[in-house]
Design a protein around this motif. Structure first.
Motif, short mmCIF file in Angstrom:
data_model
loop_
_atom_site.label_atom_id
_atom_site.label_comp_id
_atom_site.label_asym_id
_atom_site.label_seq_id
_atom_site.Cartn_x
_atom_site.Cartn_y
_atom_site.Cartn_z
N HIS A 107 0.81 -1.20 0.00
CA HIS A 107 0.00 0.00 0.00
C HIS A 107 0.85 1.26 0.00
CE1 HIS A 107 -3.07 -2.93 1.05
NE2 HIS A 107 -3.98 -2.02 0.77
N CYS A 108 0.52 2.15 -0.91
CA CYS A 108 1.18 3.46 -1.01
C CYS A 108 0.06 4.50 -1.10
CB CYS A 108 2.09 3.52 -2.23
SG CYS A 108 3.02 5.05 -2.39
N LEU A 109 -0.32 5.03 0.05
CA LEU A 109 -1.53 5.83 0.15
C LEU A 109 -1.25 7.19 0.80
CD1 LEU A 109 -3.85 3.02 1.63
CD2 LEU A 109 -3.44 3.55 -0.79
N GLY A 110 -2.10 8.14 0.51
CA GLY A 110 -2.05 9.42 1.18
C GLY A 110 -0.69 10.07 1.14
N SER A 111 -0.16 10.38 2.31
CA SER A 111 1.14 11.06 2.37
C SER A 111 2.26 10.19 1.83
CB SER A 111 1.45 11.48 3.82
OG SER A 111 1.40 10.38 4.70
N GLY A 112 2.07 8.86 1.82
CA GLY A 112 3.06 7.99 1.20
C GLY A 112 3.11 8.19 -0.30
N LEU A 113 1.93 8.30 -0.91
CA LEU A 113 1.87 8.56 -2.35
C LEU A 113 2.41 9.96 -2.65
CD1 LEU A 113 1.12 7.85 -5.22
CD2 LEU A 113 -1.26 8.42 -4.71
N GLU A 114 2.08 10.92 -1.80
CA GLU A 114 2.59 12.27 -2.01
C GLU A 114 4.11 12.29 -1.98
OE1 GLU A 114 -0.76 15.39 -0.54
OE2 GLU A 114 0.23 14.28 1.06
N LEU A 115 4.71 11.47 -1.13
CA LEU A 115 6.17 11.42 -1.06
C LEU A 115 6.77 10.89 -2.35
CD1 LEU A 115 8.68 11.87 0.72
CD2 LEU A 115 8.43 9.49 1.49
N ILE A 116 6.22 9.80 -2.90
CA ILE A 116 6.84 9.24 -4.11
C ILE A 116 6.57 10.10 -5.34
CG2 ILE A 116 6.73 6.90 -3.15
CD1 ILE A 116 4.64 6.33 -5.44
N LEU A 117 5.54 10.96 -5.28
CA LEU A 117 5.30 11.87 -6.40
C LEU A 117 6.47 12.82 -6.60
CD1 LEU A 117 1.52 12.87 -5.95
CD2 LEU A 117 2.49 11.22 -7.56
N THR A 118 7.26 13.03 -5.56
CA THR A 118 8.40 13.94 -5.68
C THR A 118 9.65 13.22 -6.18
OG1 THR A 118 9.11 13.61 -3.36
CG2 THR A 118 7.51 15.35 -3.79
N CYS A 119 9.61 11.88 -6.26
CA CYS A 119 10.75 11.13 -6.78
C CYS A 119 10.81 11.25 -8.30
CB CYS A 119 10.66 9.66 -6.37
SG CYS A 119 10.87 9.38 -4.59
N ASP A 120 12.00 11.09 -8.86
CA ASP A 120 12.19 11.24 -10.30
C ASP A 120 11.69 10.02 -11.07
OD1 ASP A 120 13.81 13.80 -10.18
OD2 ASP A 120 14.98 12.49 -8.87
N PHE A 121 11.74 8.86 -10.43
CA PHE A 121 11.30 7.61 -11.05
C PHE A 121 10.50 6.82 -10.03
CE2 PHE A 121 15.32 8.91 -12.90
CZ PHE A 121 15.08 8.83 -14.27
N ARG A 122 9.45 6.14 -10.50
CA ARG A 122 8.62 5.30 -9.65
C ARG A 122 8.48 3.94 -10.32
NH1 ARG A 122 7.28 10.26 -9.57
NH2 ARG A 122 6.17 10.08 -11.55
N ILE A 123 9.00 2.91 -9.66
CA ILE A 123 8.92 1.55 -10.18
C ILE A 123 8.01 0.76 -9.25
CG2 ILE A 123 10.19 -0.54 -10.78
CD1 ILE A 123 12.65 1.21 -11.26
N SER A 124 6.97 0.16 -9.81
CA SER A 124 5.98 -0.53 -9.00
C SER A 124 6.19 -2.02 -9.01
CB SER A 124 4.57 -0.22 -9.53
OG SER A 124 3.59 -0.89 -8.75
N GLY A 125 6.06 -2.63 -7.86
CA GLY A 125 5.96 -4.08 -7.78
C GLY A 125 4.55 -4.51 -8.12
#
Length: 262
Positions: A107-125
């Motif tokens: 789970h990547c929800l709420g403030s967790g999702l907001e944090l990864i939105l600032t990353c340059d790359f997002r790789i999902s399992g």
């Protein structure tokens, strides 16, 4: 490197790997974890040997949002302070000259999702779940998601996620541009990507990142507006009812409708 309670910091050649330890319950972005992540990012940003940073987590949850027990009953000023700390953490990623790669499982929800939105790359399992469920708690996102999601996935998809609290699986997240790729081996893919930066010009990478993040400066006023609106929600009973209902595992009953000037 500092020793952390909630994090494991490792090196793979010139790559910094930050792993959030699995908690006894569900991983949440509480004040302790926020402080440790801030310290870790600051240290890695200042280390000239580190060329890229990978952020990931142990267990079945990446970050399932803020710690609701910690934020329930906050005053408006306390809620704004909470949002400011979240933004300061995000800024360490945004203003770093180094590429940041989020590797997400669970789970990547709420403030967790907001944090990864600032990353340059997002790789999902394959087992990841993404969403902004704040609307179900009588709250709104307070860490830039309203602004950044519109920039990233477009108004229609952003509205669906934020207005409804909809959860999305990895393939849908990829199709709307929320993540860059879905992999059965997300950490291996992240390491391959991070290693590709080792022999590149650190100056060129830094400048490219600055240019990619130009919109952050332009949209800064909108994100500050989000933070103010988020904090104002704590002056109304809906937030207490929504958070309380979630913690008590019952359906919330929102009784009154008021307008908040943003």
């Amino acid at each position: 490197m500092e020793v952390f309670e909630n994090l494991v910091i490792e090196r793979d050649r010139q790559i910094g790997i930050v792993t959030i330890r699995q908690s006894a319950d569900t991983n949440v972005l509480d004040s302790s974890l926020t402080a440790e992540l801030s310290s870790a990012f600051r240290s890695l940003n200042q280390d000239p040997e580190v060329r890229a940073v990978i952020l990931t987590a142990e267990g079945h949850s990446f970050l399932a949002g803020a710690d609701l027990k910690e934020i329930t009953g906050l005053s408006v000023s306390q809620a704004y302070g909470f949002a400011e700390k979240a933004k300061a953490l995000q800024d360490l990623i945004i203003h770093s000259g180094k590429p940041y790669i989020a590797v997400v499982n669970g789970h990547c929800l709420g403030s967790g999702l907001e944090l990864i939105l600032t990353c340059d790359f997002r790789i999902s399992g394959p087992d990841a779940v993404y969403g902004m469920p704040e609307i179900n708690l009588g709250l709104i996102p307070g860490g830039g998601a309203i602004t950044r999601l519109q920039m990233m996935v477009g108004r229609a998809h952003a509205a669906e996620l934020i207005f409804t609290g909809k959860l999305v699986r990895p393939e849908e997240a990829r199709s709307i541009g929320l993540v860059g790729s879905v992999s059965d081996r997300p950490m291996e893919d992240a390491l391959l990507l991070a290693r590709s930066f080792i022999n590149k010009s650190s100056l060129a990478l830094s400048v490219v990142k600055q240019l990619f993040n130009r919109k952050e400066s332009e949209e800064g006023a909108l994100i500050n507006q989000e933070m103010r609106a988020f904090s104002m929600m704590f002056d109304y009973p809906d937030s207490l009812e929504g958070i309380g209902a979630f913690l008590e595992q019952r359906a919330p009953v929102f009784k009154e409708r008021r307008e908040i000037s943003t």
